[in-house]
Design a protein around this motif. Sequence first.
Motif, PDB file in Angstrom:
ATOM      1  N   ALA A 151       0.810  -1.212   0.000  1.00  0.00           N
ATOM      2  CA  ALA A 151       0.000   0.000   0.000  1.00  0.00           C
ATOM      3  C   ALA A 151       0.846   1.266   0.000  1.00  0.00           C
ATOM      4  CB  ALA A 151      -0.952   0.002   1.191  1.00  0.00           C
ATOM      5  N   THR A 152       2.079   1.205   0.486  1.00  0.00           N
ATOM      6  CA  THR A 152       2.946   2.374   0.560  1.00  0.00           C
ATOM      7  C   THR A 152       4.046   2.365  -0.499  1.00  0.00           C
ATOM      8  OG1 THR A 152       4.367   1.327   2.222  1.00  0.00           O
ATOM      9  CG2 THR A 152       2.508   2.644   3.025  1.00  0.00           C
ATOM     10  N   TYR A 153       3.926   1.501  -1.511  1.00  0.00           N
ATOM     11  CA  TYR A 153       4.933   1.360  -2.547  1.00  0.00           C
ATOM     12  C   TYR A 153       4.332   1.584  -3.925  1.00  0.00           C
ATOM     13  CZ  TYR A 153       8.257  -0.685   0.749  1.00  0.00           C
ATOM     14  OH  TYR A 153       9.132  -0.889   1.792  1.00  0.00           O
ATOM     15  N   CYS A 154       5.134   2.133  -4.834  1.00  0.00           N
ATOM     16  CA  CYS A 154       4.773   2.027  -6.238  1.00  0.00           C
ATOM     17  C   CYS A 154       5.347   0.714  -6.754  1.00  0.00           C
ATOM     18  CB  CYS A 154       5.261   3.216  -7.056  1.00  0.00           C
ATOM     19  SG  CYS A 154       7.036   3.304  -7.335  1.00  0.00           S
ATOM     20  N   LYS A 155       4.681   0.132  -7.756  1.00  0.00           N
ATOM     21  CA  LYS A 155       5.022  -1.204  -8.227  1.00  0.00           C
ATOM     22  C   LYS A 155       4.986  -1.230  -9.741  1.00  0.00           C
ATOM     23  CE  LYS A 155       1.614  -1.836  -5.634  1.00  0.00           C
ATOM     24  NZ  LYS A 155       1.786  -0.728  -4.654  1.00  0.00           N
ATOM     25  N   ALA A 156       5.746  -2.153 -10.327  1.00  0.00           N
ATOM     26  CA  ALA A 156       5.857  -2.190 -11.775  1.00  0.00           C
ATOM     27  C   ALA A 156       6.114  -3.605 -12.262  1.00  0.00           C
ATOM     28  CB  ALA A 156       6.989  -1.272 -12.247  1.00  0.00           C
ATOM     29  N   TRP A 157       5.761  -3.843 -13.526  1.00  0.00           N
ATOM     30  CA  TRP A 157       6.097  -5.066 -14.237  1.00  0.00           C
ATOM     31  C   TRP A 157       7.032  -4.734 -15.383  1.00  0.00           C
ATOM     32  CZ3 TRP A 157       5.158  -9.928 -12.732  1.00  0.00           C
ATOM     33  CH2 TRP A 157       4.143 -10.154 -11.804  1.00  0.00           C
ATOM     34  N   LEU A 214       6.626  -2.335 -18.587  1.00  0.00           N
ATOM     35  CA  LEU A 214       5.298  -2.629 -19.116  1.00  0.00           C
ATOM     36  C   LEU A 214       4.194  -1.805 -18.466  1.00  0.00           C
ATOM     37  CD1 LEU A 214       5.555  -6.511 -19.214  1.00  0.00           C
ATOM     38  CD2 LEU A 214       6.051  -4.880 -21.051  1.00  0.00           C
ATOM     39  N   ALA A 215       4.186  -1.739 -17.146  1.00  0.00           N
ATOM     40  CA  ALA A 215       3.086  -1.106 -16.426  1.00  0.00           C
ATOM     41  C   ALA A 215       3.542  -0.730 -15.030  1.00  0.00           C
ATOM     42  CB  ALA A 215       1.884  -2.041 -16.342  1.00  0.00           C
ATOM     43  N   THR A 216       2.932   0.312 -14.479  1.00  0.00           N
ATOM     44  CA  THR A 216       3.187   0.715 -13.104  1.00  0.00           C
ATOM     45  C   THR A 216       1.876   0.981 -12.393  1.00  0.00           C
ATOM     46  OG1 THR A 216       3.314   3.115 -13.488  1.00  0.00           O
ATOM     47  CG2 THR A 216       5.347   1.837 -13.808  1.00  0.00           C
ATOM     48  N   ILE A 217       1.902   0.858 -11.075  1.00  0.00           N
ATOM     49  CA  ILE A 217       0.779   1.273 -10.244  1.00  0.00           C
ATOM     50  C   ILE A 217       1.353   1.990  -9.032  1.00  0.00           C
ATOM     51  CG2 ILE A 217       0.652  -1.009  -9.132  1.00  0.00           C
ATOM     52  CD1 ILE A 217      -2.413  -0.499  -8.907  1.00  0.00           C
ATOM     53  N   SER A 268       1.332   4.268  -5.346  1.00  0.00           N
ATOM     54  CA  SER A 268       0.747   4.066  -4.025  1.00  0.00           C
ATOM     55  C   SER A 268      -0.645   4.673  -3.923  1.00  0.00           C
ATOM     56  CB  SER A 268       1.657   4.653  -2.947  1.00  0.00           C
ATOM     57  OG  SER A 268       1.865   6.040  -3.155  1.00  0.00           O
ATOM     58  N   ASP A 269      -0.976   5.605  -4.836  1.00  0.00           N
ATOM     59  CA  ASP A 269      -2.311   6.188  -4.892  1.00  0.00           C
ATOM     60  C   ASP A 269      -3.253   5.419  -5.811  1.00  0.00           C
ATOM     61  OD1 ASP A 269      -1.667   8.993  -7.198  1.00  0.00           O
ATOM     62  OD2 ASP A 269      -1.196   6.856  -7.309  1.00  0.00           O
ATOM     63  N   GLY A 270      -2.782   4.324  -6.415  1.00  0.00           N
ATOM     64  CA  GLY A 270      -3.596   3.515  -7.298  1.00  0.00           C
ATOM     65  C   GLY A 270      -3.557   3.904  -8.755  1.00  0.00           C
ATOM     66  N   SER A 271      -2.864   4.967  -9.100  1.00  0.00           N
ATOM     67  CA  SER A 271      -2.770   5.386 -10.491  1.00  0.00           C
ATOM     68  C   SER A 271      -1.927   4.391 -11.285  1.00  0.00           C
ATOM     69  CB  SER A 271      -2.184   6.791 -10.598  1.00  0.00           C
ATOM     70  OG  SER A 271      -0.866   6.830 -10.050  1.00  0.00           O
ATOM     71  N   THR A 272      -2.255   4.214 -12.568  1.00  0.00           N
ATOM     72  CA  THR A 272      -1.579   3.233 -13.403  1.00  0.00           C
ATOM     73  C   THR A 272      -1.044   3.863 -14.675  1.00  0.00           C
ATOM     74  OG1 THR A 272      -3.648   2.590 -14.487  1.00  0.00           O
ATOM     75  CG2 THR A 272      -2.997   1.338 -12.536  1.00  0.00           C
ATOM     76  N   THR A 273       0.026   3.279 -15.207  1.00  0.00           N
ATOM     77  CA  THR A 273       0.555   3.633 -16.511  1.00  0.00           C
ATOM     78  C   THR A 273       0.860   2.353 -17.272  1.00  0.00           C
ATOM     79  OG1 THR A 273       2.925   3.684 -15.954  1.00  0.00           O
ATOM     80  CG2 THR A 273       1.652   5.679 -15.502  1.00  0.00           C
ATOM     81  N   TYR A 274       0.825   2.431 -18.618  1.00  0.00           N
ATOM     82  CA  TYR A 274       1.116   1.295 -19.478  1.00  0.00           C
ATOM     83  C   TYR A 274       1.939   1.747 -20.664  1.00  0.00           C
ATOM     84  CZ  TYR A 274      -2.690  -1.013 -16.964  1.00  0.00           C
ATOM     85  OH  TYR A 274      -3.496  -1.550 -15.987  1.00  0.00           O
ATOM     86  N   THR A 275       2.815   0.877 -21.126  1.00  0.00           N
ATOM     87  CA  THR A 275       3.513   1.141 -22.361  1.00  0.00           C
ATOM     88  C   THR A 275       2.599   0.760 -23.528  1.00  0.00           C
ATOM     89  OG1 THR A 275       5.654   0.866 -23.484  1.00  0.00           O
ATOM     90  CG2 THR A 275       4.608  -1.118 -22.620  1.00  0.00           C
ATOM     91  N   CYS A 282       8.646  -8.420 -11.531  1.00  0.00           N
ATOM     92  CA  CYS A 282       7.993  -7.349 -10.800  1.00  0.00           C
ATOM     93  C   CYS A 282       9.036  -6.595  -9.990  1.00  0.00           C
ATOM     94  CB  CYS A 282       6.867  -7.858  -9.904  1.00  0.00           C
ATOM     95  SG  CYS A 282       7.374  -8.972  -8.580  1.00  0.00           S
ATOM     96  N   ALA A 283       8.726  -5.342  -9.677  1.00  0.00           N
ATOM     97  CA  ALA A 283       9.636  -4.500  -8.917  1.00  0.00           C
ATOM     98  C   ALA A 283       8.833  -3.481  -8.125  1.00  0.00           C
ATOM     99  CB  ALA A 283      10.631  -3.788  -9.847  1.00  0.00           C
ATOM    100  N   ALA A 284       9.461  -2.898  -7.093  1.00  0.00           N
ATOM    101  CA  ALA A 284       8.764  -1.954  -6.239  1.00  0.00           C
ATOM    102  C   ALA A 284       9.746  -1.038  -5.535  1.00  0.00           C
ATOM    103  CB  ALA A 284       7.905  -2.699  -5.202  1.00  0.00           C
TER     104      ALA A 284
END
Length: 121
Positions: free
Chosen positions: A30-36, A48-51, A53-60, A95-97
Amino acid sequence: HVQLVESGGGSVQAGGSLRLSCAAPGFSFATYCKAWFRQAPENEREGLATIGSDGSTTYTDSVKGRFTISQDSAKNTLYLQMNSLKPEDTAMYYCAARQQLMPGKCNALNYWGQGTQVTVS
């Protein structure tokens, strides 16, 4: 140093679907940004994608509309739902964070898994 654990990879035919999971023991997502990310043989690692800590997402662009990043906060687990898979999606997926206390870009990831293989034929 393996700090996250990916699972759910495998072999699938073109047009099929897979859901990857990333477990994060020992801390709250919940306190981390995360990515694939993924990396095919002889290629550089591709985000590929991120999410956030506020729930916002990005995609390539290469996966936009086909892949969805999400999380289950109660399980401290990150997911990547992959639909309409193509042979060019074949790669090792990671995955990464990192901790994210303020809004911003999900970069400089400092927690990583060892990867799960996805093969599309």
